[in-house]
Design a protein around this motif. Sequence first.
Motif, PDB file in Angstrom:
ATOM      1  N   THR A  67       0.837  -1.195   0.000  1.00 20.21           N
ATOM      2  CA  THR A  67       0.000   0.000   0.000  1.00 20.21           C
ATOM      3  C   THR A  67       0.879   1.255   0.000  1.00 20.21           C
ATOM      4  OG1 THR A  67      -1.693  -1.196   1.242  1.00 20.21           O
ATOM      5  CG2 THR A  67      -1.863   1.209   1.193  1.00 20.21           C
ATOM      6  N   GLU A  68       0.599   2.163  -0.913  1.00 15.09           N
ATOM      7  CA  GLU A  68       1.408   3.365  -1.080  1.00 15.09           C
ATOM      8  C   GLU A  68       1.062   4.399  -0.006  1.00 15.09           C
ATOM      9  OE1 GLU A  68       4.192   5.534  -1.877  1.00 15.09           O
ATOM     10  OE2 GLU A  68       3.967   3.910  -3.347  1.00 15.09           O
ATOM     11  N   ILE A  69       2.099   4.937   0.659  1.00 16.14           N
ATOM     12  CA  ILE A  69       1.858   5.924   1.714  1.00 16.14           C
ATOM     13  C   ILE A  69       2.632   7.221   1.493  1.00 16.14           C
ATOM     14  CG2 ILE A  69       1.428   4.104   3.421  1.00 16.14           C
ATOM     15  CD1 ILE A  69       4.244   4.720   4.547  1.00 16.14           C
ATOM     16  N   LEU A  70       3.593   7.231   0.532  1.00 13.69           N
ATOM     17  CA  LEU A  70       4.431   8.416   0.377  1.00 13.69           C
ATOM     18  C   LEU A  70       3.636   9.625  -0.092  1.00 13.69           C
ATOM     19  CD1 LEU A  70       7.646   6.822  -1.190  1.00 13.69           C
ATOM     20  CD2 LEU A  70       7.190   7.421   1.197  1.00 13.69           C
ATOM     21  N   ASP A  71       2.636   9.375  -0.961  1.00 14.55           N
ATOM     22  CA  ASP A  71       1.834  10.493  -1.472  1.00 14.55           C
ATOM     23  C   ASP A  71       1.112  11.220  -0.347  1.00 14.55           C
ATOM     24  OD1 ASP A  71       2.670   9.929  -3.974  1.00 14.55           O
ATOM     25  OD2 ASP A  71       0.804   8.984  -4.651  1.00 14.55           O
ATOM     26  N   VAL A  72       0.453  10.447   0.534  1.00 16.97           N
ATOM     27  CA  VAL A  72      -0.329  11.087   1.580  1.00 16.97           C
ATOM     28  C   VAL A  72       0.587  11.792   2.584  1.00 16.97           C
ATOM     29  CG1 VAL A  72      -0.448   9.051   3.082  1.00 16.97           C
ATOM     30  CG2 VAL A  72      -2.244  10.769   3.193  1.00 16.97           C
ATOM     31  N   ILE A  73       1.762  11.209   2.848  1.00 16.63           N
ATOM     32  CA  ILE A  73       2.703  11.875   3.750  1.00 16.63           C
ATOM     33  C   ILE A  73       3.184  13.187   3.139  1.00 16.63           C
ATOM     34  CG2 ILE A  73       4.982  11.680   4.823  1.00 16.63           C
ATOM     35  CD1 ILE A  73       4.495   8.707   5.160  1.00 16.63           C
ATOM     36  N   ALA A  74       3.448  13.170   1.816  1.00 16.55           N
ATOM     37  CA  ALA A  74       3.872  14.402   1.146  1.00 16.55           C
ATOM     38  C   ALA A  74       2.781  15.464   1.194  1.00 16.55           C
ATOM     39  CB  ALA A  74       4.257  14.091  -0.299  1.00 16.55           C
TER      40      ALA A  74
END
Length: 757
Positions: free
Chosen positions: A113-120
């Motif tokens: 599951t991708e999380i880098l976008d939401v953290i950015a």
Amino acid sequence: MEDFDDVVQEFLVESYENLDQLDQDLVALERDPTARDRLASVFRTIHTIKGTSGFLAFAKLEQVTHAGESLLARLRDGAQTLDRRGADVLLRVVDVVRALLAQIERDGQEGDTEILDVIAEVEACIAGGPAPTPVEPVAEQAPAAETAEPTPVAEVAEPTPVAEVAEPTPVAEAAPAQPETPEAATPAPAEEAAASRRGVADTSVRVDVDLLDKLMRLVGELVLTRNQMVRATEHAGDHTMSRAAQRLNLITSELQEGVMKTRMQPISHLWSKLPRVVRDLSNSVGRQVRLELEGAETELDRSLLEAVKDPLTHLVRNAVDHGLESPEDRVKAGKSPEGTLTLRAYHEHGHVVVEVADDGKGVDPKLIGATAVKRGLLTAEQVAAMDNDEVLRLVFRAGFSTAAKVSNVSGRGVGMDVVRTNLEAIGGAVDLRSVVGKGTTWRLTIPLTLAIVQALIVESDNERYVLPQMSVRELVSVEGQTSARIEYVSGAPVCRLRGKLLPLVRLTEALGGKAVRPEENGEAIYIAVLNGEGHEFGLVVDRVLTTEEVVVKPLASHLKDVGCYAGATILGDGRVSLILDVLALARNAHLGNAERAAAAAAAMAEVKTETRDRLLVTRVSDRRVAIPLSMVTRLEEFPVQAVERVGSREVVQYRGQILPVLRLSGLLGSWSEDVSDTVPAVVYSSGGHSVALAVDGILDIVDDTAPHGPSDGDGLSGSTVIDDKVTELLDMRRAIMAADPDFELPEFVTRDYVEAS
């Protein structure tokens, strides 16, 4: 691993519930950003998920919630005001957390599951810059592959921020031929999370405790109605009604069991604070203590957990302060400098037993007795007439303490009497076992529940009373022709039961009625052998009627001081009956104190030694063999296939132990031709060990009144005449040692057979 799975399961259920509440709180907070209480609640929820995910090593979940927590911290501190963009970002955090939880529930891992976008996005919102363009996957790949991954998670999971994320749109237009790929990925977090939540969150529900208590009361009323219906149909003779009543009985029992389970909680909830208590106390008193917990999954009624908490805490503190020695003293005694304190919980005979055991110095009965005399509680003569167990029970007296000085831990003489009082208030009991130099064990016996109990209905002076079955050891019928077994010592009745004197309490007299002695007129009397105040005593009643499940109703406050009743109930015939307080009856009859001990000692001295026991007459092949009834612990019938062999000996599995079996026909040199599916056996137990003596049949129980004659057979101690037939007397010592050569016989066994021979 199974325990770890349970922790993850509880984490998922709680997190799903928190996320549902977060959705509502964030939407409401967007409308009113000044709601400090709601903002604090959102922050606590995200912080809780973050902390638990870190403990469970879910790194992605921890990173996402940490980012959301950073934004919420700025909002809470007033450094930033929640606007639409901030609300969108926080809602997206919630969606990604849902997706991660769903992935964890599916395979136990966070997956890809991708999380880098939401953290950015969160970091950009904190910095006040524009929303970042997802460029991480951009490489030398085709445009379709580029557009398939960056945009969907944010845009479809949250339909409101379309204007905010307008920048990626041209990239999406560059590949119109493959719109289904992002759409397939986009709804996954919301839709899959909802589907997954049905798999775990819907398996449990939070219910108010008051609602459970009300449900329990209604089930109690249903049990009373069930009892009345069953009683009515027994006399109606209507088969249709009888079948309906049986069905009602079955359904009510299952419903009662289910509702009672909803109130049960593992005792680990009670034990969770004890490691800290032991650590702090051991440091303050200079002890080294290792705490061991066994049976933490044992379940107990929620209301009883609260009632037991204080007594258990006091016993643990007492064990650390009084029971365990200092490291120096333990080393001198040849022990490890670190003492062991064990808490053990298990089910036994419809009760929950909790043991607090230490491997310390033990409790010295001589010190207890000397302290009791010094404090004026008893005289030296009274203490001398008591056995060790009775002396040890003096620690439960109010004001009793052996502490050399008063400290903030002990020495004021309060505690053990409160422990006993609190346990007796819920129908429980506390007992003490100790070996000097080896350690001490406090044993708490607690009922499973207070609401519905199994009861024995008895009658006295034309009134019906209820005895909780947990207090009833056995029922004894004393026939009129054997009334010589009822003796009077200083006016107090006692009964010789299997070679021991049993103090008797007549229920009619205990409740203020007139004294009646039916055995003097040749009539049978019924004795319920009860356990109260640490002693067994017999309650003499007129009749034993039946057993029944009863619902305990508390007495009115102005009736509680009567002292002989624990409550009331409604029987199956609609009559109101009082529930007897066994412990109060024992105290009122002066059982368990020094007076009772002195009376028992006097009774033992006055009973004539030539008084003979009753005999159990058995058949061994074609011979009649009698066994003293005092040497019979239990009569059993074992299936033939249950008898196994260990080497040259026969054994049977019996109550959790391997029981040696001796066939008396082999011991006495007889050949048994009986062919049966079962093996009748006489079981004798002593000191935790048992043996079974197999016979061919049980014939009768008679009084040993005839003179004894000689016998030259091996395994026999003599002969007598019973029912005009010569009957051989078994040498129990010889039989027991033949069954188990390692059996340690008590002294009275040896003495009985020396005298008999």
